[in-house]
Structure formats: C-alpha cells, structure tokens
Write a protein that holds these residues in place. Structure first.
Motif, PDB file in Angstrom:
ATOM      1  N   ASN A 240       0.824  -1.203   0.000  1.00 10.30           N
ATOM      2  CA  ASN A 240       0.000   0.000   0.000  1.00 10.30           C
ATOM      3  C   ASN A 240       0.864   1.262   0.000  1.00 10.30           C
ATOM      4  N   LEU A 241       1.984   1.202   0.722  1.00 16.71           N
ATOM      5  CA  LEU A 241       2.918   2.330   0.729  1.00 16.71           C
ATOM      6  C   LEU A 241       3.487   2.571  -0.671  1.00 16.71           C
ATOM      7  N   LEU A 242       3.885   1.503  -1.351  1.00 22.52           N
ATOM      8  CA  LEU A 242       4.433   1.662  -2.699  1.00 22.52           C
ATOM      9  C   LEU A 242       3.374   2.163  -3.680  1.00 22.52           C
ATOM     10  N   MET A 243       2.147   1.688  -3.521  1.00 19.95           N
ATOM     11  CA  MET A 243       1.073   2.173  -4.380  1.00 19.95           C
ATOM     12  C   MET A 243       0.842   3.667  -4.178  1.00 19.95           C
ATOM     13  N   ALA A 244       0.851   4.095  -2.912  1.00 25.29           N
ATOM     14  CA  ALA A 244       0.668   5.521  -2.630  1.00 25.29           C
ATOM     15  C   ALA A 244       1.827   6.336  -3.189  1.00 25.29           C
ATOM     16  N   GLN A 245       3.047   5.815  -3.064  1.00 33.02           N
ATOM     17  CA  GLN A 245       4.195   6.519  -3.621  1.00 33.02           C
ATOM     18  C   GLN A 245       4.104   6.617  -5.147  1.00 33.02           C
ATOM     19  N   GLN A 246       3.629   5.560  -5.766  1.00 33.46           N
ATOM     20  CA  GLN A 246       3.617   5.510  -7.222  1.00 33.46           C
ATOM     21  C   GLN A 246       2.515   6.376  -7.818  1.00 33.46           C
ATOM     22  N   TYR A 247       1.332   6.385  -7.179  1.00 35.52           N
ATOM     23  CA  TYR A 247       0.178   7.015  -7.808  1.00 35.52           C
ATOM     24  C   TYR A 247      -0.341   8.254  -7.085  1.00 35.52           C
ATOM     25  N   PHE A 292      -4.453  18.289  -7.179  1.00 31.98           N
ATOM     26  CA  PHE A 292      -4.940  17.598  -5.988  1.00 31.98           C
ATOM     27  C   PHE A 292      -3.794  17.493  -4.971  1.00 31.98           C
ATOM     28  N   GLY A 293      -4.150  17.457  -3.699  1.00 34.09           N
ATOM     29  CA  GLY A 293      -3.125  17.306  -2.661  1.00 34.09           C
ATOM     30  C   GLY A 293      -2.511  15.909  -2.699  1.00 34.09           C
ATOM     31  N   GLN A 294      -1.247  15.835  -2.333  1.00 36.08           N
ATOM     32  CA  GLN A 294      -0.570  14.542  -2.329  1.00 36.08           C
ATOM     33  C   GLN A 294      -0.965  13.737  -1.107  1.00 36.08           C
ATOM     34  N   THR A 295      -0.854  12.409  -1.203  1.00 38.56           N
ATOM     35  CA  THR A 295      -1.171  11.519  -0.080  1.00 38.56           C
ATOM     36  C   THR A 295      -0.057  11.568   0.965  1.00 38.56           C
ATOM     37  N   ASP A 296      -0.450  11.689   2.216  1.00 41.26           N
ATOM     38  CA  ASP A 296       0.528  11.683   3.311  1.00 41.26           C
ATOM     39  C   ASP A 296       0.971  10.240   3.577  1.00 41.26           C
ATOM     40  N   LEU A 297       2.268   9.973   3.455  1.00 45.97           N
ATOM     41  CA  LEU A 297       2.800   8.615   3.626  1.00 45.97           C
ATOM     42  C   LEU A 297       3.063   8.257   5.078  1.00 45.97           C
ATOM     43  N   LYS A 298       2.944   9.194   5.994  1.00 47.40           N
ATOM     44  CA  LYS A 298       3.299   8.946   7.393  1.00 47.40           C
ATOM     45  C   LYS A 298       2.463   7.821   7.998  1.00 47.40           C
ATOM     46  N   GLY A 299       1.191   7.753   7.650  1.00 48.18           N
ATOM     47  CA  GLY A 299       0.347   6.691   8.198  1.00 48.18           C
ATOM     48  C   GLY A 299       0.829   5.308   7.786  1.00 48.18           C
ATOM     49  N   TYR A 300       1.242   5.171   6.537  1.00 43.50           N
ATOM     50  CA  TYR A 300       1.756   3.886   6.069  1.00 43.50           C
ATOM     51  C   TYR A 300       3.071   3.536   6.783  1.00 43.50           C
ATOM     52  N   LEU A 301       3.945   4.532   6.934  1.00 39.58           N
ATOM     53  CA  LEU A 301       5.225   4.280   7.600  1.00 39.58           C
ATOM     54  C   LEU A 301       5.023   3.899   9.061  1.00 39.58           C
ATOM     55  N   ALA A 306       4.743  -0.266  13.312  1.00 43.12           N
ATOM     56  CA  ALA A 306       3.968  -0.942  14.354  1.00 43.12           C
ATOM     57  C   ALA A 306       3.958  -2.454  14.122  1.00 43.12           C
ATOM     58  N   THR A 307       3.851  -2.877  12.860  1.00 46.03           N
ATOM     59  CA  THR A 307       3.876  -4.318  12.566  1.00 46.03           C
ATOM     60  C   THR A 307       5.226  -4.921  12.915  1.00 46.03           C
ATOM     61  N   ILE A 308       6.297  -4.201  12.615  1.00 41.46           N
ATOM     62  CA  ILE A 308       7.631  -4.705  12.940  1.00 41.46           C
ATOM     63  C   ILE A 308       7.806  -4.800  14.446  1.00 41.46           C
ATOM     64  N   ARG A 309       7.277  -3.834  15.181  1.00 42.60           N
ATOM     65  CA  ARG A 309       7.356  -3.912  16.645  1.00 42.60           C
ATOM     66  C   ARG A 309       6.535  -5.081  17.171  1.00 42.60           C
ATOM     67  N   HIS A 310       5.424  -5.373  16.520  1.00 40.64           N
ATOM     68  CA  HIS A 310       4.619  -6.534  16.904  1.00 40.64           C
ATOM     69  C   HIS A 310       5.411  -7.822  16.678  1.00 40.64           C
ATOM     70  N   ILE A 311       6.112  -7.910  15.551  1.00 39.95           N
ATOM     71  CA  ILE A 311       6.980  -9.066  15.285  1.00 39.95           C
ATOM     72  C   ILE A 311       8.075  -9.152  16.343  1.00 39.95           C
ATOM     73  N   SER A 312       8.621  -8.009  16.740  1.00 31.94           N
ATOM     74  CA  SER A 312       9.644  -7.975  17.778  1.00 31.94           C
ATOM     75  C   SER A 312       9.112  -8.519  19.103  1.00 31.94           C
ATOM     76  N   THR A 313       7.885  -8.152  19.439  1.00 31.67           N
ATOM     77  CA  THR A 313       7.289  -8.634  20.690  1.00 31.67           C
ATOM     78  C   THR A 313       7.066 -10.145  20.654  1.00 31.67           C
ATOM     79  N   LEU A 314       6.547 -10.650  19.539  1.00 32.71           N
ATOM     80  CA  LEU A 314       6.263 -12.081  19.429  1.00 32.71           C
ATOM     81  C   LEU A 314       7.541 -12.911  19.433  1.00 32.71           C
TER      82      LEU A 314
END
Length: 462
Positions: A240-247, A292-301, A306-314
């Motif tokens: 989803n991050l790459l899609m937002a960056q691309q389009y 049009f305004g560009q998509t903010d990528l911060k949410g994807y990052l 957060a997913t990587i931290r979840h993997i770290s916890t598990l």
C-alpha cells in the motif's frame, strides 16, 4: 534386533515415506517464507503489469533476521567432564567433523523449523557426525515426548550421478543403516548391493534438536511459523505504501474549461503529459488549472513500524535489531531491551545443549569409548556472547577474584571473544611461567648459599 532383509527394508521405507509426507507441506511453506517466496497480496483481475511489478517489490524479508539474531548468539565452545577444565575425549570427534562451523546449520534449522537432526555413524579414524534438516530426515519415536532415541529414522534426497539423478533413501535402526535407491521421480526402490552398513550401537544413531519442549506431543514449533501472518501484514502495508508513492504521492493536476483532443478513432486523449520540466498552456482564457493534494505517507510508515514492533514482541528480538534504530541508549536501557532475547537464548542453549551432549556421548560409543558413553554429567560449554563492553566485563571478573576469591584462571573463558583454544594456550603459558619462576627461585637460593660468607674459625690455644 536382527538386520532386516531387502523386502522388509523396502516395505519399511515406503511406510516411513508415507508418514514423512504429512509434515513436508508445512516445512516447505516455512522454507518458502525464509527464501522470500511469500503469499501474494490481492491481485484484481485485469491488473496492469505495473501493479504486479509493485507486488514483487513489496516483500520485506524480516523472518531470516529473527532466526539469525538468535543463532548468532549461540556457539558451543567445549565439552567438559565434571570437575575438569580440559575437554572430554569426544571433543576430538567434534573437531574432526568441523562442527565448530557446522553447528550453526543445526541451530538455524531447529530455530527455523522447530527441529533438526544429527546422525552419528562409526568411521575411520573417528565417527562421522552428519547434520540434517527435517526436510531431509525424519525420525519416528514410540513416545515423541519422553523417548531419548527413535525407533527408526529415514533420510530422503536426490543424488547426482554420472547416469543422471537418482533418489536415495536411507533407513536407520538400532543395528544398521540401509541404503535404497531408485529413479529420481519414482517410489520404486531397491536395496543397494552394499546397502547394509552395520553400526551395532544398540540405539538408532539419530539425535533430535528441538526449539521448544512440548509435553503434549503435538509437534514442535520453530521461530518462523508463528510470524507468517505478521509477515503477510507487513508485506500488505508495504505494498500500500508503494502504491501511494507511485500514484498518489506525486501531485496530480486537473484542468477545466478545455475540450480534450480526439485521436483518429474520435476517442479523447490526455491533452498534457505531466512531468517535472513541463508547462501547461491553454489558448482559452476560461481554462483553469489546479492540482490535488498529495497523499501523506506517514500513516503507512507508522503502520509498518507498528507491525515490525509486533513481530519484535512475538519473537523476543529487540526492536533495534529489526528497525535499525538505536539512539542514545544507555547501558542499562540496552540491557533491559536485550532481557527477553537473553532469556530466550538461555532456554535454547539448554535445549540444544542436551542434544549436543547426547551427540557427543553417542560419538564416544561409536569410537569404542565406553567411559565417554556412560558419562552423563559432562556438559557442553557455551561461549558468552552477551552485549557488554570489555571494560565492564573485566571489572566484574576482577571483583569476583578480589572480593570472592575465585581463581583467575577459572574466569578466562568468561571474557567475550576468547575461545577455548585461547584459554588452553594461556593456561600452558601460565604453567610454564610458574615452573620457570620456581626454577629461578631454586637457583637463586642455591647461589645465595654458595656466596654466603664463611664464618671464621675459632681461636685455638697454642
């Protein structure tokens, strides 16, 4: 137990291969994820090549790092009998089989799949120790929870020969190893002409290494399988991050008050090609341009982190290993971050240590060393790989010597990075130094006695 005949060997091989087929899909899935062959994100019908191109680049291969962080902290450095500083006799078998390096393959396989195996067979000049992944060898136990030795083990592989590839299947029991072969893609097997090798050890010469101790007999789980769903989530967020960056990250332009031009088939075509060095010009004064305004990528990052931290916890792997972030961490904070990993490594060393001790005892039996086989108190020694500075370690060890009276030589192997070979060399040098010091003391004493002034003789009356 007598050596089985060819018909029984073939029947046993087919029965064990059928049992082995049950676990292979699960192991293959784990191997695929370790190799980066992950399940794909959703692909709609009619997706363009650009869409599929992004899918292939949306894979974050984080699972091998989870295994490597644990495996790189585990290193067997010796095998000591109780109350002795020198390695036991089976250690030379270890060295001859290059297990200083090959041990890591066993640890990684057990961490990845949940189990790994080692086969010990008599050989010249020392027994042969061969590590196996569970994808190549399977052991069958009467009681998989409590039995120390399996009833049978089966090895299955494809071997390249001058006549082409052939399938080689080996069965191990408590008396012999049976080698069968056939075509690479066939289940029709025959016992080789010299296919029976007796070992006469009295036990099936296979040692199992497990990642966790399962008392229910439901099978052992490695480090990878519980994290597969989280890996898929990470890949989806990255896509989803790459899609937002691309389009959507690039500002899209719009125009009103202009009729689009037509192609030869009277189909509307895009009037402008948007580019960095391009300029939009219209003849009509009523034409308006905007963006049009560009998509903010911060949410994807943030979601990906957060997913990587979840993997770290598990996985109990500190986040700084997976995220690459370690800013202004004090020694206390670093130790606290590693606490879960250290506890996990201690448990794995306990489990794998029993496997290596069983292997070395069996290698003693295969060498004809009954004393080594019966030695159930000897233990493997693990290298200290904890994250401490050399100054901290030396200070702590010095306090053990001065405050608790621990002999200094007993602490040499606790110094990070020092191998067992280093320790043995130091002890030899220290012993030579002590012997030379005693010799110098004797020489000095004798010299002092020879150079001492002779007392005057008493006066004798005439």
């Amino acid at each position: 137990m007598a050596v089985i005949g060819e018909d029984q060997a073939v029947a046993t091989a087919k029965r064990l291969l059928k049992l082995r087929e049950v676990e292979q899909p699960r192991l293959q899935r784990i191997a695929d994820y370790m190799a980066g062959k992950h399940a794909s994100v959703y692909v709609p019908s009619g997706a363009r090549a650009e869409y599929r191109w992004l899918i292939e680049r949306a894979k974050v291969k984080i699972l091998p790092l989870v295994v490597n962080v644990v495996a790189q902290n585990m290193y067997v450095d010796g095998y000591r009998p109780k109350g002795k500083d020198d390695n036991a006799a089976p250690w030379r078998v270890w060295q001859a089989n290059r297990l200083d390096a090959r041990q890591h393959g066993v640890h990684r396989a057990a961490l990845t799949y949940g189990a790994a195996y080692v086969v010990v067979m008599p050989g010249k000049p020392v027994p042969v120790i061969t590590p196996f992944s569970p994808r190549r060898l399977t052991a069958l136990y009467a009681d998989p929870v409590n039995d120390e030795w399996p009833l049978y083990a089966i090895e299955d592989r494809v071997e390249n020969t001058a006549e082409g590839p052939r399938r080689v299947v080996r069965i191990y029991d408590e008396q012999a190893r049976y080698t069968l072969s056939g075509k690479a893609d066939s289940t029709d097997l025959t016992l080789d002409e010299d296919g029976v090798m007796r070992h006469n050890l009295g036990v099936c010469p296979v040692v199992r290494f497990v990642n966790s101790d399962d008392l229910d007999g439901d099978g052992v789980i490695g480090e990878v399988e519980p994290l597969i769903d989280a890996q898929d989530q990470l890949n989806m967020t990255t896509f989803n991050l790459l899609m937002a960056q691309q389009y959507a990250a690039f500002r899209q332009r719009w125009v009103t008050g202009m009729a689009p031009p037509l192609d030869e088939q009277n189909n509307p075509i895009e009037p402008f090609r948007s580019r960095v060095d391009g300029l939009f010009v219209a003849e009509d004064a009523d034409t308006k341009f905007g963006e049009f305004g560009q998509t903010d990528l911060k949410g994807y990052l943030d979601s990906r982190e957060a997913t990587i931290r979840h993997i770290s916890t598990l996985s109990q792997v500190p986040p700084y290993h997976l995220l690459g972030q370690m800013v202004n961490l004090s020694a206390e904070a670093l130790a606290a971050a590693r606490d879960g990993l250290d506890r996990k490594i201690d448990e794995r060393e306990s489990l794998f240590g029993e496997g290596w001790e069983q292997t070395l005892r069996l290698s003693g039996l295969a060498s004809g060393d009954t004393k080594a086989w019966e030695d159930t108190v000897a233990q493997v020694v693990w290298r200290d790989t904890s994250a401490r500075s050399l100054a901290q370690t030396v200070d702590a060890l010095g306090k053990l010597v001065t405050m608790l009276g621990v002999p200094p030589q007993e602490l040499w192997e606790k110094i990070p990075g020092v191998t067992q070979t280093d320790v043995e060399r130091w002890k030899t040098t220290a012993a030579q130094g002590d012997a030379m010091g005693r010799l110098n003391g004797i020489i000095e004493k004798q010299m002092s006695q020879q150079l001492a002034p002779v007392p005057p003789l008493p006066d004798v009356a005439a």
